[in-house]
Design an enzyme around this catalytic site. Structure first.
Site, PDB file in Angstrom:
ATOM      1  N   PHE A 155     -15.272  -4.661  -9.687  1.00 42.91           N
ATOM      2  CA  PHE A 155     -15.520  -3.299  -9.180  1.00 42.91           C
ATOM      3  C   PHE A 155     -16.073  -3.283  -7.761  1.00 42.91           C
ATOM      4  O   PHE A 155     -16.547  -2.253  -7.293  1.00 42.91           O
ATOM      5  CB  PHE A 155     -16.479  -2.567 -10.124  1.00 42.91           C
ATOM      6  N   LYS A 157     -16.652  -3.038  -3.764  1.00 45.14           N
ATOM      7  CA  LYS A 157     -16.060  -2.199  -2.728  1.00 45.14           C
ATOM      8  C   LYS A 157     -15.909  -3.027  -1.453  1.00 45.14           C
ATOM      9  O   LYS A 157     -16.870  -3.689  -1.051  1.00 45.14           O
ATOM     10  CB  LYS A 157     -16.972  -1.002  -2.393  1.00 45.14           C
ATOM     11  N   GLU A 158     -14.760  -2.971  -0.830  1.00 41.15           N
ATOM     12  CA  GLU A 158     -14.631  -3.621   0.472  1.00 41.15           C
ATOM     13  C   GLU A 158     -15.640  -2.980   1.422  1.00 41.15           C
ATOM     14  O   GLU A 158     -15.878  -1.784   1.371  1.00 41.15           O
ATOM     15  CB  GLU A 158     -13.207  -3.454   1.013  1.00 41.15           C
ATOM     16  N   TYR A 257     -16.387  13.714  -0.605  1.00 41.80           N
ATOM     17  CA  TYR A 257     -16.116  14.077   0.787  1.00 41.80           C
ATOM     18  C   TYR A 257     -14.625  14.359   0.979  1.00 41.80           C
ATOM     19  O   TYR A 257     -13.803  13.518   0.648  1.00 41.80           O
ATOM     20  CB  TYR A 257     -16.516  12.936   1.727  1.00 41.80           C
ATOM     21  N   CYS A 266      -6.390  -0.606  -3.274  1.00 39.24           N
ATOM     22  CA  CYS A 266      -6.598  -0.381  -4.707  1.00 39.24           C
ATOM     23  C   CYS A 266      -6.186   0.992  -5.214  1.00 39.24           C
ATOM     24  O   CYS A 266      -5.299   1.089  -6.055  1.00 39.24           O
ATOM     25  CB  CYS A 266      -8.052  -0.665  -5.055  1.00 39.24           C
ATOM     26  N   LYS A 327     -11.127   2.601   5.655  1.00 36.03           N
ATOM     27  CA  LYS A 327     -12.493   3.133   5.571  1.00 36.03           C
ATOM     28  C   LYS A 327     -13.380   2.288   6.477  1.00 36.03           C
ATOM     29  O   LYS A 327     -12.938   1.239   6.949  1.00 36.03           O
ATOM     30  CB  LYS A 327     -12.999   3.123   4.123  1.00 36.03           C
TER      31      LYS A 327
END
Ligand SMILES: NC(=O)c1ccc[n+]([C@@H]2O[C@H](COP(=O)([O-])OP(=O)(O)OC[C@H]3O[C@@H](n4cnc5c(N)ncnc54)[C@H](O)[C@@H]3O)[C@@H](O)[C@H]2O)c1
Length: 444
Positions: A155, A157-158, A257, A266, A327
């Protein structure tokens, strides 16, 4: 413990490095020999905060090494992790060729009892398929060596991969093997000291849990984007609405957001894969299909606003674009909204001058032959002779730019703010035309 990790991408490399950090003997295996050579010399091919230092120190301590020798990989570990890619196939299903190729290698080469852990994101039933592939390969060799199948979705996150791995919210372990479960508990013990975060379950539920998490998050984004588009048309401000709903603890502030759509390696592929697996099981996942459709449209939103602003006369214009990564805090451009935008602008005959704090070399690789795109090494460089500024990724360095300077340099003072970074009133006072996402009056 002796661990072998197949695949040294974002997940494999972070997993291997963090387990090495806890004192395990980790061997990372990748079929990409060039990547392996770089890693062997301590060079990390991706941008991930904190990773390079940790790789370096664990190589030095002898806890972490790299090879492209699959046989050495299978021979090394008591636990073998599969962390290879599972990209979307043309029909949207997850392409399992890399996962199954590792499974075959394990069956062909294993000589001792092992735990096989699937960490890649894979459709429900893949662990069964991996198990079957290994069993068949072993029986083809005429041997019967025991192995234990575990599904342990990741799980992280990059952009925050190390801290996510070191301090996981939960550790999902799917298996029907007691030995497999014991080994995983032991391996994860250092990450599980504060309170028990292990969620034990069966293989299929573990596989579905990963998709459920990503689809839930993608749904939040698409829903907010849809509400933003409604806001635009009704003259409401989605930022006020967001604050107004986030206070409800059942809703919460996280991940609501509005923006230019989700991207990355992903969400897009996992949303597609879930639609596909559901379909194969005879169920039409209507909500999930809409999440995807809303996102595809949202990736065009800045282009549509820009096109409208310039009365669809875009050919020959030049645009400054800030933010290429999907991101902040990563150099990953897979399925990034910036790419949809760049493609649309160039197709319409415009030129793009783009900047990103970390993804410039990735962009140069992706757009090697693209004459319409210039990658600048400085964000102010992008503004030169530009007819407007597009902000696509919310990197910190884009949050408080020198607006006076921007206004002086741009041919026309117009900003398309794809992440609602700027205050509409302030920009209005400074003489800008400011388009944002769902802030009313910006879409006519
Ligand atoms: N990137 C993320 O943030 C993230 C988070 C959670 C889960 N996942 C899942 O983890 C998996 C891996 O994702 P990633 O982003 O690390 O992928 P990636 O594309 O960055 O890396 C995959 C690596 O596997 C290697 N590989 C392919 N076949 C191999 C083989 N037979 N043996 C050894 N190496 C092989 C490739 O060369 C590549 O280096 C995917 O299923 C993904 O959905 C990714």
């Amino acid at each position: 413990m002796k661990l072998s990790i197949f695949g040294t991408g974002y997940v494999g490399l972070v997993t291997g490095t963090c387990f090495a950090e806890m004192g395990n003997e980790v061997l990372c295996i990748d079929i990409d020999a060039e990547k392996v050579a770089r890693l062997q010399s301590g060079e990390v091919p991706i941008f991930e905060p904190g990773l390079e230092e940790m790789v370096e120190s664990n190589i030095r301590l002898g806890h972490l090494s790299f090879t492209s020798d699959i046989a050495a990989g299978v021979a090394h570990g008591e636990v073998l992790f599969i962390a290879v890619g599972t990209p979307a196939d043309e029909d949207g299903s997850a392409d399992l060729q890399y996962v199954l190729s590792v499974a075959r290698s394990i069956g062909e080469l294993m000589e001792h009892e092992v735990v096989v852990v699937d960490k890649s994101t894979v459709p429900v039933g893949t662990a069964d398929l991996v198990q079957q592939t290994i069993t068949e390969t072993l029986s083809g060799r005429g041997v019967n060596i025991p192995f234990h199948m575990v599904s342990n979705p990741e799980f992280l996150k990059e952009g925050a991969a190390i801290s996510d791995f070191m301090k996981p919210d939960r550790i999902v372990i799917g298996t029907s093997s007691e030995h497999g479960m014991r080994m995983m508990e032991q391996l994860y013990a250092p990450f599980n000291r504060n309170h028990d975060k292990i969620v034990p379950m069966d293989l299929r539920s573990a596989e579905l849990t990963k998709y459920a998490a990503n689809v839930m998050l993608a749904t939040k984004i698409s829903l907010m984007n849809e509400l933003a588009n409604v806001s635009d048309r009704l003259g409401a401000d989605i930022e006020a609405v967001r604050r107004g709903i986030g206070m409800d603890p059942r809703i919460g502030y996280h991940f609501i957001y509005p923006g230019t759509g989700y991207g990355g390696s992903c969400f897009p592929k996992d949303v597609k894969a879930l639609i596909h697996t559901a379909q194969q099981a005879g169920y039409e996942a209507k909500l999930v299909s809409s999440v995807e459709a809303v996102n595809a449209a949202q990736k065009r939103i800045l282009f549509d606003k820009l096109s409208h602003h310039f009365n669809h006369q875009i050919a020959g214009l030049t645009f400054a674009l800030w933010g290429l990564a999907f991101k902040p805090n990563t150099d990953d451009m897979r399925e990034a909204p910036s790419r949809t935008l760049i493609d649309l602008l160039i197709e319409a005959g415009a030129k793009v001058r783009a900047y990103d704090p970390e993804a410039r070399s990735e962009a140069r690789r992706v757009y090697a032959d693209e004459a319409g795109l210039t990658i600048c090494d400085d964000r102010n460089e992008t503004l030169r002779n530009a007819d407007g500024l597009l902000v696509v990724t919310e990197w910190n360095e884009f949050r408080s730019p020198d607006f006076q300077h921007i206004r002086e340099v741009l041919n026309t003072p117009v900003i398309f703010d794809g992440r609602n970074l700027y205050d509409p009133e302030t920009l209005g006072q400074l003489g800008f035309t400011h388009y944002a996402i769902g802030r009313g009056s910006s879409h006519h």
